[in-house]
Write an enzyme that holds these catalytic residues in place. Structure first.
Site, short mmCIF file in Angstrom:
data_model
loop_
_atom_site.label_atom_id
_atom_site.label_comp_id
_atom_site.label_asym_id
_atom_site.label_seq_id
_atom_site.Cartn_x
_atom_site.Cartn_y
_atom_site.Cartn_z
N VAL A 22 0.76 -1.30 0.05
CA VAL A 22 0.07 0.12 0.17
C VAL A 22 0.90 1.14 -0.07
O VAL A 22 0.73 2.20 -0.86
CB VAL A 22 -0.83 0.01 1.27
CG1 VAL A 22 -1.77 1.42 1.32
CG2 VAL A 22 -1.90 -0.98 1.16
N ASP A 40 10.92 3.15 6.04
CA ASP A 40 10.64 1.55 6.49
C ASP A 40 11.48 1.02 7.63
O ASP A 40 12.73 1.42 7.34
CB ASP A 40 10.39 0.78 5.45
CG ASP A 40 9.45 -0.48 5.66
OD1 ASP A 40 8.30 -0.42 5.19
OD2 ASP A 40 9.98 -1.20 6.30
N THR A 90 -2.31 -3.97 9.52
CA THR A 90 -3.05 -4.17 10.93
C THR A 90 -3.65 -5.63 10.85
O THR A 90 -4.86 -5.87 10.43
CB THR A 90 -4.19 -3.14 11.15
OG1 THR A 90 -4.76 -2.88 9.70
CG2 THR A 90 -3.42 -1.82 11.31
N CYS A 265 -6.90 -8.06 4.24
CA CYS A 265 -7.78 -7.02 4.29
C CYS A 265 -8.99 -8.04 4.55
O CYS A 265 -9.72 -7.83 5.56
CB CYS A 265 -8.05 -6.34 2.79
SG CYS A 265 -6.61 -5.39 2.63
#
Length: 460
Positions: A22, A40, A90, A265
């Protein structure tokens, strides 16, 4: 001069925290318009980007080589930016409750380097309230700054579909939100720099958070319905794909397909919503029911494979099965939360030796996450069953007749006389001499042709 104007004039910078599937496309898009710091925590990944290699395959090596992004693993460089975008994963824990460690860690890192008059926008999928109730306190604690006075926050849920070259950041309407009207206006203008499709201004951060989490929950439920239909129709010996093609001729029929639902997702986000609902005293009925169906489909595929093998008079213990495709979706190297692994584990419980072929999958991630090694196509011989789990473009070049080499029946492929018999006889030589089990999870092959050639064929 507003922050937006300073960004456009390159007097201030944007930072992108998290350069994965993403974050990288977002960073690349903004780098065409403003100065971007790409941060990162994984130094190895940063070195790959610096050398012009795109491990995500989302934008490609050429784009990475030519981008103006300042790649870094040094968190101190975040102090150079005033507009920060957090795009970290997440996931869920083993007990299927939200794992907020990545977004909390990113908030601590950013907080240590946050300067006054900054705006922080979170893109990570979360349940309503995470941005303001969990992330903001961390930012305040680490920075010593006060939200609403020294810095502002917003939320703009990511909608990038990994591996999808049609629906990109630029042509998907972007939902944006801010803690107040001023912040919302700046966040909207900043994203309008790169999103040609425009933005939708949500009335609050919680509304934006909720909108994101239900997008994938809705899709999850629809696929669960298709999976349940597939189970029912398989028991009735009715081809599910044929049923859906017929039903799909009606204008308002929703065209979903059965399949394995994994990834970071759809297979995860519904648990964020139900977790928050349970905290509020409500226990989901529809959402969790759909999740249970989808979570069980790996086992269902494995059991269906074993049943097919038994009917084909195969010895199960010690049998060999090849699986083509292990990523969570086609043409994408991402193996996070892939349900193909559930198929592999279940088959191994039966004492079956499983070989996996996938030219797209990230080998390092596959080993680190699941301790799985990949095989080459040349190693796939004398299989008792073959499962096509992910329809990568490379696999679409394989014909049904080519598949016979995987079962040790390559000699038939070059026998023109037998090919002619196969094309004209209802009870052809392949049906008489072979009972090769072919599990076609995504319906890549023509069912009638597969059965005509002599495969013991199955699909959702």
């Amino acid at each position: 001069m507003t922050l937006y104007e300073r960004l456009v004039n390159k007097e201030d910078k944007i930072s992108l925290i998290g350069l994965g599937y993403v974050g990288m496309p977002i960073a690349v898009a903004f780098a065409k318009k403003v100065d971007v710091i790409g941060f990162d925590i994984h130094k190895e990944k940063i070195e790959l980007y610096k050398s012009g290699i795109d491990p995500t395959k989302e934008v490609g090596n050429d784009v990475i080589k030519n981008t103006t992004i300042n790649f870094t693993a040094d968190e101190v460089r975040l102090r150079e930016a005033k507009f920060h975008i957090v795009a970290v994963p997440t996931p869920v824990k083993e007990d299927r409750t939200p794992d907020l460690k990545p977004v909390e860690s990113a908030s601590r890192t950013l907080g240590r380097n946050l300067t006054k008059d900054s705006i922080v926008v979170f893109e990570s999928t979360v349940y309503p309230g995470v941005t303001e109730e969990i992330c903001v306190p961390i930012l305040e604690k680490e920075s010593g700054l006060v939200c609403g006075v020294d810095f502002k926050v917003g939320y703009s849920p990511e909608r990038i579909n990994p591996g999808d070259q049609e629906h990109r950041l630029e042509n998907i309407i972007k939902v944006v939100s801010g803690m107040d009207a001023e912040t919302l206006d700046i966040v909207a203008k900043v994203y309008e720099l790169v999103v040609d499709a425009g933005v939708h201004k949500a009335e609050s951060i919680k509304v934006a958070e909720a909108a994101k989490v239900i997008e994938n929950a809705q899709r999850d439920i629809n696929i669960a319905f298709m999976n349940e239909l597939s189970i029912i129709f398989n028991k009735m010996d009715i081809d599910t794909k044929a049923v859906l093609e017929a039903a799909g001729t009606k204008w308002n029929f929703l065209k979903f397909s059965p399949g394995l639902v994994g990834g970071h997702c759809i297979g995860v986000d519904p648990y964020y919503l139900t977790y928050k609902a349970e905290q509020m005293g409500y226990y989901s009925q529809i959402i969790l029911s759909g999740r249970k169906i989808n979570d069980d489909m790996g086992k269902y595929v494995a059991e269906s494979t074993v049943k097919k093998m038994i009917k084909a008079n195969k010895q199960i213990n010690g049998a060999k099965v090849a699986i083509f495709g292990v990523t969570f979706k086609e043409n994408c190297p991402d193996v996070r939360n892939t349900k193909v692994v559930d198929v592999i584990k279940e088959l191994e419980e039966y004492g079956i030796e499983v070989k996996v072929v996938d030219p797209v999958a990230d080998k390092e991630d596959l080993w680190n996450e699941y301790r799985l090694n990949l095989s080459n196509t040349e190693e796939i011989k004398d299989m008792d069953a073959v499962i096509f789990a992910v329809p990568h473009e490379e696999f679409k070049a394989i014909s049904l007749r080519d598949l016979r080499v995987f079962f040790g029946t390559a000699e038939y492929a070059n026998n023109a006389a037998m090919e002619e018999v196969a094309a004209t006889s209802e009870n052809n030589i392949y049906n008489n001499s072979n009972n090769n089990v072919l599990m076609d999870i995504k319906g890549m092959f023509d069912r009638k042709e597969a059965e005509k050639i002599g495969f013991n064929y199955w699909r959702f």
